[in-house]
Design a protein around this motif. Structure first.
Motif, PDB file in Angstrom:
ATOM      1  N   GLN A  73      -2.537   2.228  -3.972  1.00 16.18           N
ATOM      2  CA  GLN A  73      -3.831   2.548  -3.169  1.00 16.18           C
ATOM      3  C   GLN A  73      -4.532   2.741  -2.959  1.00 16.18           C
ATOM      4  OE1 GLN A  73      -2.427   6.721  -5.172  1.00 16.18           O
ATOM      5  NE2 GLN A  73      -1.559   7.265  -3.997  1.00 16.18           N
ATOM      6  N   PHE A  74      -5.262   2.966  -1.796  1.00 19.25           N
ATOM      7  CA  PHE A  74      -7.020   2.857  -1.232  1.00 19.25           C
ATOM      8  C   PHE A  74      -7.601   3.977  -0.534  1.00 19.25           C
ATOM      9  CE2 PHE A  74      -4.311  -1.149   0.038  1.00 19.25           C
ATOM     10  CZ  PHE A  74      -5.824  -2.291  -0.463  1.00 19.25           C
ATOM     11  N   PRO A  82      -9.112   7.742   0.626  1.00 20.06           N
ATOM     12  CA  PRO A  82      -8.782   8.242   2.041  1.00 20.06           C
ATOM     13  C   PRO A  82      -9.757   7.533   2.705  1.00 20.06           C
ATOM     14  CG  PRO A  82      -9.258   9.928   0.343  1.00 20.06           C
ATOM     15  CD  PRO A  82      -8.553   8.237  -0.245  1.00 20.06           C
ATOM     16  N   SER A  83      -9.530   8.116   4.294  1.00 26.14           N
ATOM     17  CA  SER A  83     -10.932   8.370   5.313  1.00 26.14           C
ATOM     18  C   SER A  83     -11.700   9.353   5.351  1.00 26.14           C
ATOM     19  CB  SER A  83     -10.205   7.195   6.565  1.00 26.14           C
ATOM     20  OG  SER A  83      -8.798   7.878   7.063  1.00 26.14           O
ATOM     21  N   SER A 133      -7.322  -2.915   8.515  1.00 25.03           N
ATOM     22  CA  SER A 133      -5.551  -3.000   9.091  1.00 25.03           C
ATOM     23  C   SER A 133      -5.300  -3.611  10.350  1.00 25.03           C
ATOM     24  CB  SER A 133      -5.599  -1.000   8.959  1.00 25.03           C
ATOM     25  OG  SER A 133      -5.935  -0.927   9.841  1.00 25.03           O
ATOM     26  N   HIS A 188       0.522   4.983   1.241  1.00 26.64           N
ATOM     27  CA  HIS A 188      -0.011   6.273   2.069  1.00 26.64           C
ATOM     28  C   HIS A 188       0.357   7.369   1.340  1.00 26.64           C
ATOM     29  CE1 HIS A 188      -0.627   2.657   3.736  1.00 26.64           C
ATOM     30  NE2 HIS A 188       0.172   2.010   4.433  1.00 26.64           N
ATOM     31  N   HIS A 245     -10.704   1.707  -3.863  1.00 26.60           N
ATOM     32  CA  HIS A 245     -11.330   0.802  -3.332  1.00 26.60           C
ATOM     33  C   HIS A 245     -11.005   1.138  -2.342  1.00 26.60           C
ATOM     34  CE1 HIS A 245     -11.375  -2.674  -6.274  1.00 26.60           C
ATOM     35  NE2 HIS A 245     -10.457  -2.405  -6.500  1.00 26.60           N
ATOM     36  N   PRO A 246     -12.145   0.577  -0.678  1.00 24.81           N
ATOM     37  CA  PRO A 246     -12.436   1.010   0.736  1.00 24.81           C
ATOM     38  C   PRO A 246     -11.087   0.481   0.974  1.00 24.81           C
ATOM     39  CG  PRO A 246     -13.556  -0.358   0.060  1.00 24.81           C
ATOM     40  CD  PRO A 246     -12.781   0.004  -0.956  1.00 24.81           C
ATOM     41  N   LYS A 247     -10.535   1.178   1.842  1.00 27.91           N
ATOM     42  CA  LYS A 247      -9.347   0.752   3.057  1.00 27.91           C
ATOM     43  C   LYS A 247      -9.575  -0.602   3.854  1.00 27.91           C
ATOM     44  CE  LYS A 247      -5.769   2.327   6.210  1.00 27.91           C
ATOM     45  NZ  LYS A 247      -5.226   3.795   6.304  1.00 27.91           N
ATOM     46  N   VAL A 291       1.040  -1.172  -0.042  1.00 28.94           N
ATOM     47  CA  VAL A 291      -0.411  -0.152   0.027  1.00 28.94           C
ATOM     48  C   VAL A 291       0.641   1.024   0.429  1.00 28.94           C
ATOM     49  CG1 VAL A 291      -1.731   1.181   1.471  1.00 28.94           C
ATOM     50  CG2 VAL A 291      -2.129  -1.459   1.358  1.00 28.94           C
ATOM     51  N   HIS A 310     -16.713   4.024  -4.359  1.00 27.36           N
ATOM     52  CA  HIS A 310     -15.796   2.911  -3.744  1.00 27.36           C
ATOM     53  C   HIS A 310     -16.358   2.786  -5.741  1.00 27.36           C
ATOM     54  CE1 HIS A 310     -16.025   2.907   0.869  1.00 27.36           C
ATOM     55  NE2 HIS A 310     -14.737   3.914  -0.181  1.00 27.36           N
TER      56      HIS A 310
END
Length: 377
Positions: free
Chosen positions: A171-172, A174-175, A351, A29, A346-348, A27, A208
């Motif tokens: 990459q996913f 961002p929250s 983790s 970030h 895509h969603p994270k 990933v 998404h």
């Protein structure tokens, strides 16, 4: 309770070197990329007077393989990081991961750990979809971890003792939720009073893969023109950073409607149009950007590329998305267009760290390598 964890394994054609990785997706970030932690196992009869090196290679193909002729090559290989795995360094500058500890304990004294750090400005794994009649490797950016036996890091590797395992830099989404995209455009006419106003609002900024995009459209016709038709589309923007004119756009989802039209002067209209960008409807279209593909896995439309705003020297392929709405006013009056960028990713994933117990068992996925006759070497 016995916990299972997955390990990816690949063996050199001569069977003397084996590489183990805990995952193949790493990933990004934006500020940093997850390190590549793995273990290399060397046959005990192969250790004498030999060195094992490891590299992370970024392969960028920017032209069709079938067009290569007279020594012209449309592929560049970038060696992002390199290190000697065996003999190991006297002092290790990083700590072993839990997976490496478990593998070293299981594989024995001929196993040696390694770690590679991918630079944060490295491009994402992206593939450009070829046409149905195209042959050869598709254009795009791909990564692989390479280990080989040699005298030094720049030595030419031999196929029989080389292991190349494909990985991806991903990459996913961002929250943090950004501002709701909104735009208002107006058009006035030279020989006519009043103006035509178009307002477009998206329900959110980050979508998404597989989600419908709701575009709220509001038209206020204060002119004496007539709106005859409305068209909304999702456009994918692809920027190949190697070329000065390497930008193009493709419409991947569109809806054309005349519901509520013609919209007469002095009238207004508000409606919601739903768009669904999917690879299913673009399977055979050349030039569509897809997420980097690993063997045996399906892929999807490429995710939006997130970049550090301070990053100036970009490389690879950058992907962006936008919703575009057009109002058609007839041949003499032209069009009114509004455009809103958004993020498609895509969603994270969850983790939570994996816990490896003393009785953990490894689910090993082995990749076949073309076998060769060792005695003939």
């Amino acid at each position: 309770m016995v916990a299972n964890f997955k390990v990816f394994k690949k063996i050199a054609p001569n069977g003397k070197v084996t590489v183990y990785l805990g995952k193949r997706d790493f990933v990004d970030h934006v500020s940093a990329v997850e390190p590549i932690d793995g273990v290399a196992l060397i046959d005990s009869s192969y250790l004498t007077d030999r060195k094992l090196f490891g590299q992370v290679v970024c392969s960028f193909r920017y032209g069709r393989e079938e067009d290569e002729c007279m020594g012209l090559n449309f592929q560049k290989d970038l060696y992002l990081c390199s290190a000697q795995i065996y003999p190991p360094p006297e002092k290790r500058e990083w700590n072993l991961s839990k997976l490496q500890e478990r593998l070293l304990k299981k594989l024995g004294p001929n196993a040696f750990p390694f770690r590679f750090e991918i630079p944060p400005n490295a491009p994402a794994s992206i593939m450009i979809q070829p046409g149905p009649e195209d042959q050869g490797e598709p254009c795009g950016v791909s990564y692989f971890v390479k280990t080989f036996i040699g005298d030094h890091e720049t030595d030419r590797s031999h196929r029989r003792s080389t292991v190349s395992l494909a990985i991806r830099k991903v990459q996913f989404a961002p929250s943090k939720v950004g501002r709701q995209p909104c735009t208002v455009v107006r058009k006035d006419f030279m020989l006519s009073p009043g103006e035509l106003e178009l307002e477009v609002v998206l329900d959110k900024q980050v979508y998404h893969h597989g989600e419908k995009i709701a575009a709220n459209i509001c038209i206020r016709n204060n002119s004496n023109k007539v709106v005859k038709k409305i068209k909304a589309m999702v456009q994918q923007g692809v920027d190949v950073m190697l070329f000065q004119n390497g930008q193009y756009r493709s419409s991947i989802a569109s809806i054309e409607t005349d519901e509520g039209c013609p919209l007469q002067p002095g009238s207004s209209m508000q409606k919601v149009i739903y768009l669904l960008p999917e690879l299913t409807n673009n399977k055979d279209r050349r030039g569509i950007a897809l997420d980097g593909q690993l063997k045996r896995n399906d892929t999807n439309l490429a995710s939006s590329t997130l970049m550090n705003p301070e990053q100036k020297d970009c490389f690879g392929i950058i992907v962006s998305y936008a919703v575009k709405v057009k109002l058609y006013l007839g041949a003499l009056s032209g069009e009114l267009t509004a455009e809103l960028p958004f993020i498609l990713m895509h969603p994270k994933p969850n983790s939570r760290p994996k816990l490896f117990h003393a009785d953990s068992q490894a689910d090993v996925e082995t990749f076949r390598q073309e076998s060769i006759d060792i005695d003939a070497m």
